[in-house]
Design a protein around this motif. Structure first.
Motif, PDB file in Angstrom:
ATOM      1  N   LEU A   1      65.284  30.994   2.370  1.00  0.00           N
ATOM      2  CA  LEU A   1      65.325  31.253   0.935  1.00  0.00           C
ATOM      3  C   LEU A   1      66.707  31.740   0.506  1.00  0.00           C
ATOM      4  O   LEU A   1      67.224  31.321  -0.530  1.00  0.00           O
ATOM      5  CB  LEU A   1      64.238  32.249   0.521  1.00  0.00           C
ATOM      6  CG  LEU A   1      63.970  32.289  -0.976  1.00  0.00           C
ATOM      7  CD1 LEU A   1      63.403  30.964  -1.486  1.00  0.00           C
ATOM      8  CD2 LEU A   1      63.025  33.417  -1.333  1.00  0.00           C
ATOM      9  N   TYR A   2      67.324  32.610   1.310  1.00  0.00           N
ATOM     10  CA  TYR A   2      68.694  33.034   1.001  1.00  0.00           C
ATOM     11  C   TYR A   2      69.636  31.837   1.016  1.00  0.00           C
ATOM     12  O   TYR A   2      70.485  31.691   0.138  1.00  0.00           O
ATOM     13  CB  TYR A   2      69.181  34.080   1.993  1.00  0.00           C
ATOM     14  CG  TYR A   2      68.619  35.466   1.814  1.00  0.00           C
ATOM     15  CD1 TYR A   2      67.839  35.834   0.722  1.00  0.00           C
ATOM     16  CD2 TYR A   2      68.870  36.440   2.766  1.00  0.00           C
ATOM     17  CE1 TYR A   2      67.334  37.112   0.582  1.00  0.00           C
ATOM     18  CE2 TYR A   2      68.374  37.736   2.633  1.00  0.00           C
ATOM     19  CZ  TYR A   2      67.609  38.061   1.543  1.00  0.00           C
ATOM     20  OH  TYR A   2      67.122  39.337   1.408  1.00  0.00           O
TER      21      TYR A   2
ATOM     22  N   PHE B   1      69.506  29.910  -2.163  1.00  0.00           N
ATOM     23  CA  PHE B   1      70.284  30.494  -3.260  1.00  0.00           C
ATOM     24  C   PHE B   1      71.725  29.986  -3.219  1.00  0.00           C
ATOM     25  O   PHE B   1      72.379  29.860  -4.248  1.00  0.00           O
ATOM     26  CB  PHE B   1      70.292  32.026  -3.179  1.00  0.00           C
ATOM     27  CG  PHE B   1      69.105  32.702  -3.805  1.00  0.00           C
ATOM     28  CD1 PHE B   1      69.004  32.856  -5.178  1.00  0.00           C
ATOM     29  CD2 PHE B   1      68.085  33.213  -3.012  1.00  0.00           C
ATOM     30  CE1 PHE B   1      67.918  33.492  -5.756  1.00  0.00           C
ATOM     31  CE2 PHE B   1      66.994  33.858  -3.575  1.00  0.00           C
ATOM     32  CZ  PHE B   1      66.903  33.993  -4.956  1.00  0.00           C
TER      33      PHE B   1
ATOM     34  N   TYR C   1      72.047  37.650  -6.118  1.00  0.00           N
ATOM     35  CA  TYR C   1      70.704  38.030  -5.705  1.00  0.00           C
ATOM     36  C   TYR C   1      70.744  39.166  -4.680  1.00  0.00           C
ATOM     37  O   TYR C   1      69.985  40.126  -4.772  1.00  0.00           O
ATOM     38  CB  TYR C   1      69.937  36.828  -5.149  1.00  0.00           C
ATOM     39  CG  TYR C   1      68.510  37.176  -4.823  1.00  0.00           C
ATOM     40  CD1 TYR C   1      67.595  37.431  -5.839  1.00  0.00           C
ATOM     41  CD2 TYR C   1      68.080  37.307  -3.510  1.00  0.00           C
ATOM     42  CE1 TYR C   1      66.283  37.789  -5.555  1.00  0.00           C
ATOM     43  CE2 TYR C   1      66.773  37.654  -3.221  1.00  0.00           C
ATOM     44  CZ  TYR C   1      65.882  37.900  -4.245  1.00  0.00           C
ATOM     45  OH  TYR C   1      64.590  38.266  -3.971  1.00  0.00           O
TER      46      TYR C   1
ATOM     47  N   GLN D   1      69.096  42.875  -4.889  1.00  0.00           N
ATOM     48  CA  GLN D   1      68.197  43.392  -3.856  1.00  0.00           C
ATOM     49  C   GLN D   1      68.703  44.683  -3.230  1.00  0.00           C
ATOM     50  O   GLN D   1      67.904  45.536  -2.871  1.00  0.00           O
ATOM     51  CB  GLN D   1      68.025  42.363  -2.737  1.00  0.00           C
ATOM     52  CG  GLN D   1      66.960  41.366  -2.989  1.00  0.00           C
ATOM     53  CD  GLN D   1      66.484  40.753  -1.693  1.00  0.00           C
ATOM     54  OE1 GLN D   1      67.247  40.489  -0.778  1.00  0.00           O
ATOM     55  NE2 GLN D   1      65.199  40.523  -1.629  1.00  0.00           N
TER      56      GLN D   1
ATOM     57  N   SER E   1      54.300  38.968  -4.966  1.00  0.00           N
ATOM     58  CA  SER E   1      54.268  37.687  -4.255  1.00  0.00           C
ATOM     59  C   SER E   1      52.845  37.162  -4.140  1.00  0.00           C
ATOM     60  O   SER E   1      52.626  35.948  -4.184  1.00  0.00           O
ATOM     61  CB  SER E   1      54.903  37.834  -2.870  1.00  0.00           C
ATOM     62  OG  SER E   1      56.279  38.152  -3.008  1.00  0.00           O
TER      63      SER E   1
ATOM     64  N   CYS F   1      57.471  34.366   0.409  1.00  0.00           N
ATOM     65  CA  CYS F   1      57.754  35.792   0.214  1.00  0.00           C
ATOM     66  C   CYS F   1      56.666  36.665   0.834  1.00  0.00           C
ATOM     67  O   CYS F   1      56.962  37.746   1.362  1.00  0.00           O
ATOM     68  CB  CYS F   1      57.942  36.099  -1.266  1.00  0.00           C
ATOM     69  SG  CYS F   1      59.430  35.303  -1.947  1.00  0.00           S
TER      70      CYS F   1
ATOM     71  N   ASP G   1      63.240  40.949  -9.445  1.00  0.00           N
ATOM     72  CA  ASP G   1      63.866  40.424  -8.229  1.00  0.00           C
ATOM     73  C   ASP G   1      62.877  39.529  -7.489  1.00  0.00           C
ATOM     74  O   ASP G   1      63.194  38.410  -7.085  1.00  0.00           O
ATOM     75  CB  ASP G   1      64.326  41.613  -7.386  1.00  0.00           C
ATOM     76  CG  ASP G   1      64.483  41.367  -5.898  1.00  0.00           C
ATOM     77  OD1 ASP G   1      64.284  40.246  -5.401  1.00  0.00           O
ATOM     78  OD2 ASP G   1      64.808  42.344  -5.202  1.00  0.00           O
ATOM     79  N   LYS G   2      61.649  40.014  -7.337  1.00  0.00           N
ATOM     80  CA  LYS G   2      60.671  39.253  -6.564  1.00  0.00           C
ATOM     81  C   LYS G   2      60.233  37.998  -7.313  1.00  0.00           C
ATOM     82  O   LYS G   2      60.032  36.947  -6.702  1.00  0.00           O
ATOM     83  CB  LYS G   2      59.468  40.130  -6.219  1.00  0.00           C
ATOM     84  CG  LYS G   2      58.639  39.615  -5.094  1.00  0.00           C
ATOM     85  CD  LYS G   2      59.422  39.095  -3.874  1.00  0.00           C
ATOM     86  CE  LYS G   2      60.572  39.944  -3.432  1.00  0.00           C
ATOM     87  NZ  LYS G   2      61.572  39.215  -2.623  1.00  0.00           N
TER      88      LYS G   2
ATOM     89  N   SER H   1      62.739  35.204  -6.594  1.00  0.00           N
ATOM     90  CA  SER H   1      62.573  34.528  -5.296  1.00  0.00           C
ATOM     91  C   SER H   1      61.258  33.753  -5.226  1.00  0.00           C
ATOM     92  O   SER H   1      61.207  32.663  -4.646  1.00  0.00           O
ATOM     93  CB  SER H   1      62.715  35.508  -4.128  1.00  0.00           C
ATOM     94  OG  SER H   1      61.739  36.514  -4.186  1.00  0.00           O
TER      95      SER H   1
ATOM     96  N   HIS I   1      61.184  29.651  -4.529  1.00  0.00           N
ATOM     97  CA  HIS I   1      60.384  28.979  -3.510  1.00  0.00           C
ATOM     98  C   HIS I   1      59.360  28.048  -4.158  1.00  0.00           C
ATOM     99  O   HIS I   1      59.099  26.957  -3.641  1.00  0.00           O
ATOM    100  CB  HIS I   1      59.685  29.958  -2.566  1.00  0.00           C
ATOM    101  CG  HIS I   1      59.005  29.235  -1.458  1.00  0.00           C
ATOM    102  ND1 HIS I   1      57.658  28.982  -1.459  1.00  0.00           N
ATOM    103  CD2 HIS I   1      59.507  28.650  -0.343  1.00  0.00           C
ATOM    104  CE1 HIS I   1      57.356  28.296  -0.375  1.00  0.00           C
ATOM    105  NE2 HIS I   1      58.446  28.075   0.321  1.00  0.00           N
TER     106      HIS I   1
END
Length: 182
Positions: A33-34, A37, A47, A51, A70, A78, A154-155, A158, A162
């Motif tokens: 996932l990173y 980005f 991001y 975090q 999530s 997540c 933030d969540k 992500s 995804h």
């Protein structure tokens, strides 16, 4: 249907390559996932800055929020990542499964946090007055509320990334909850 590939180090900008190197050094790998980005020149750094910002919340509290949000957003990537992180922060497998439902019977303060995070996420930023009062009565401050909202935001970022990309999960896959529990 458009397919998203996880970029490799060679496929990202020099700035993102440096971040990949740092993640590799600190985590032992670059989570997919990173890496995703890094399809954008600045998104990965932005991001990670979000975090890693200074917070009034403890790591365990942030993990409660991450797991609840999530679950609400049905982001298996997540949920898998934060199940692993939750265990690193001292939660048992059973506690993690319970947290994901939005209830925490083993800790009254975390219970108020989980319920608030779930309510705020489901109601798209408009929690019930009771949810806010329960959170504040549990000992959270108005400054904590601001941080809770930032962690939720933030969540959601992500979770949405995804949801769009459906890149492969590179953590042990979290078990699915019975729909009746959520």
């Amino acid at each position: 249907m458009t397919h998203f590939n996880v970029p490799t180090r060679d496929q990202v900008s020099a700035n993102n390559q440096a971040i990949f190197d740092n993640l590799q050094k600190n985590l032992g790998f670059v989570p997919n996932l990173y890496a995703t980005f890094a399809l954008n020149e600045t998104a990965l750094a932005d991001y990670l800055a979000l975090q890693n910002r200074k917070s009034t919340l403890r790591a365990k509290e942030r993990e409660v929020i991450n797991l609840v949000v999530s679950q609400v957003n049905e982001c298996l990537y997540c949920l898998s990542a934060h199940t692993a992180l939750g265990k690193m922060h001292g939660f048992s497998e059973d506690q993690i499964l319970e947290i994901r439902t939005g209830e925490v019977t083993f800790d009254a303060k975390l219970d108020a946090l989980a319920k608030f995070a779930k309510d705020l996420t489901i109601k798209r930023g408009k929690p019930s007055p009771e949810s806010i009062e329960r959170l504040l009565a549990a000992g959270y401050t108005q400054a904590n509320v601001v941080d809770i909202i930032i962690v939720i935001g933030d969540k959601i970022i992500s979770n949405f990334l995804h949801g769009v990309t459906q890149i492969p999960i590179d953590f042990p896959v979290a078990v699915e909850l019975d729909a009746a529990l959520v």
